[in-house]
Each structure stands twice: as structure tokens, then as C-alpha cells.
Design an enzyme around this catalytic site. Structure first.
Site, PDB file in Angstrom:
ATOM      1  CG  HIS A   1      59.913 -58.776 100.364  1.00 54.48           C
ATOM      2  ND1 HIS A   1      60.364 -59.774 100.618  1.00 54.48           N
ATOM      3  CD2 HIS A   1      58.667 -58.841 100.247  1.00 54.48           C
ATOM      4  CE1 HIS A   1      59.928 -60.838 100.604  1.00 54.48           C
ATOM      5  NE2 HIS A   1      58.672 -60.494  99.875  1.00 54.48           N
ATOM      6  CD  GLU A   2      55.128 -57.309 100.276  1.00 51.80           C
ATOM      7  OE1 GLU A   2      54.911 -57.393  98.966  1.00 51.80           O
ATOM      8  OE2 GLU A   2      55.605 -57.512 100.558  1.00 51.80           O
TER       9      GLU A   2
END
Length: 216
Positions: free
Chosen positions: A53-54
Site C-alpha cells: 500500500h505504502e
């Protein structure tokens, strides 16, 4: 170049560990044996989902020429662990900070949407692998483990995508909605459908349905 600072590596590792622990607790509570058993499974499904996600957001930011760095949010990590005991994880371990004087709403939205889309893509990969492993899982401990990892991974990443797309302060959904409401509605609707499907039908029944429809 896709590089990481020392602090960023530290924060990513901390976020990976804390989110994995939180989702493990949310599944088994204070059952120590259950926690030890499920933690490795959750580390793949939830931990890697958190990282991707990051990293997805960092990649998009750097692709457009911005410097970006993930920074852990200590309070968010504490809240994640605290909420895990009620069976629901507040999954906001930190955020990808973009270093630029003027980042447009469009660019901010594109960077923000990359995180939930990474989770959705990973969820689909997990359910596809689970469908391939299911017919053979009773004959192999390895395939049984892969199947369990993938079904948990599908459910967790569907949740992560939906949660982060909520139009709440500091979450990705607020930035995506500010950029383009139509895109937000579409991607949020898909994420919600994936999450509700995993909750109402269950990952195993989904796998059976996929197999019956595809003739695997």
C-alpha cells in the site's frame, strides 16, 4: 531511483510488524497458541498488504518526480493494536509523505489511490492462487498453508482497500474524492463489494464458486 532512507526502512519494518500483530489479535484474541499459529499467515496477507500500500504510493509519487518517504504514525500504531482486541483493526500505521511545495489535488489523488488499488490487486492475486491451490490442498501441507495464506490475504486486503478509501480525515479516500468524485465512487464501490463478498460469502465459498465457474 527507488531508494529508502534509514528512518523509512525502520518505519516500514515497525508498521509491518505492528499491523501483522494487530490482525492476528483481531482473529484469535488472547489465545496464545492461536496467535502463534496465525501470525505467520497474517504477516503475508496483512503485513505485505500494508507494505505494498505504502510502496505503491511512494512509487507513483517518485514516478512523477517527487521525493516521497513513508513515516510511521505512533498513535496510529497504538490505536491499531488497541482496536485489534475488539476484532476490528484501525489500520492507519502511517503515511507516505510527499516533499513538494505545490502538489495539485489531481496529483495527490493519483498518489493516494495507488495504495488501495495495490491492496485490491493483491487481494485478487490471493484469491486466484487460492483457487488454484484448493483442489490439491488436502494432499499437501504446503498447498494447505498457501491456501490459508491466500484466503486470509484476500479478506485482509479487501478490508485495507475499503478502510483506506473511506472519506475520513487523513485517509486516502479524502484525497481521492477531492481529486475526482467519479473515480472515488467507482473504486470505493468495487472495494466494498470485495469486502462484503468476503464477509457474507466467505473466502472458501468464493473459491468454490470461482472453481465451478471456471471449470478448474
Amino acid at each position: 531511483m527507488f531508494t529508502f532512507t534509514r528512518n523509512e526502512k525502520r518505519d516500514l519494518i515497525i508498521a509491518f510488524i505492528v499491523i501483522s500483530i494487530a490482525f492476528a489479535i483481531s482473529n484469535v484474541g488472547l489465545n496464545v497458541h492461536g496467535f502463534i499459529s496465525i501470525l505467520p499467515i497474517v504477516m503475508v496477507g496483512a503485513g505485505i498488504g500494508c507494505l505494498l500500500h505504502e510502496l505503491g504510493q511512494k512509487y507513483v509519487a517518485m514516478k512523477y518526480g517527487y521525493q516521497a518517504e513513508f513515516k510511521a504514525w505512533p498513535l496510529g500504531l497504538v490505536i491499531a493494536l488497541a482496536t485489534a482486541f475488539i476484532g476490528w483493526v484501525f489500520a492507519a500505521p502511517g503515511s507516505t509523505e510527499v516533499y513538494a511545495d505545490n502538489v495539485s489535488d489531481e496529483m495527490n489523488g493519483k498518489i493516494s489511490i495507488a495504495g488501495p488499488m495495490a491492496n485490491m490487486g493483491l487481494a485478487l492475486i490471493f484469491i486466484a492462487i487460492a483457487s488454484l491451490a484448493y483442489p490439491f490442498k488436502d494432499h499437501s501441507m504446503t498447498l494447505t498453508l498457501i491456501y490459508l495464506i491466500c484466503t486470509v490475504g484476500f479478506s485482509v486486503n479487501s478490508f485495507l482497500a475499503t478502510f483506506n478509501l473511506l472519506p475520513l480525515y487523513s485517509l486516502d479516500g479524502t484525497k481521492v474524492l477531492k481529486w475526482n468524485a467519479k473515480y472515488w465512487i467507482i473504486i470505493f464501490a468495487v472495494a466494498v463489494i470485495m469486502l462484503l463478498t468476503s464477509i457474507s460469502i466467505g473466502a472458501e465459498d468464493m473459491v468454490k464458486l470461482i472453481i465451478s465457474m471456471s471449470g478448474i
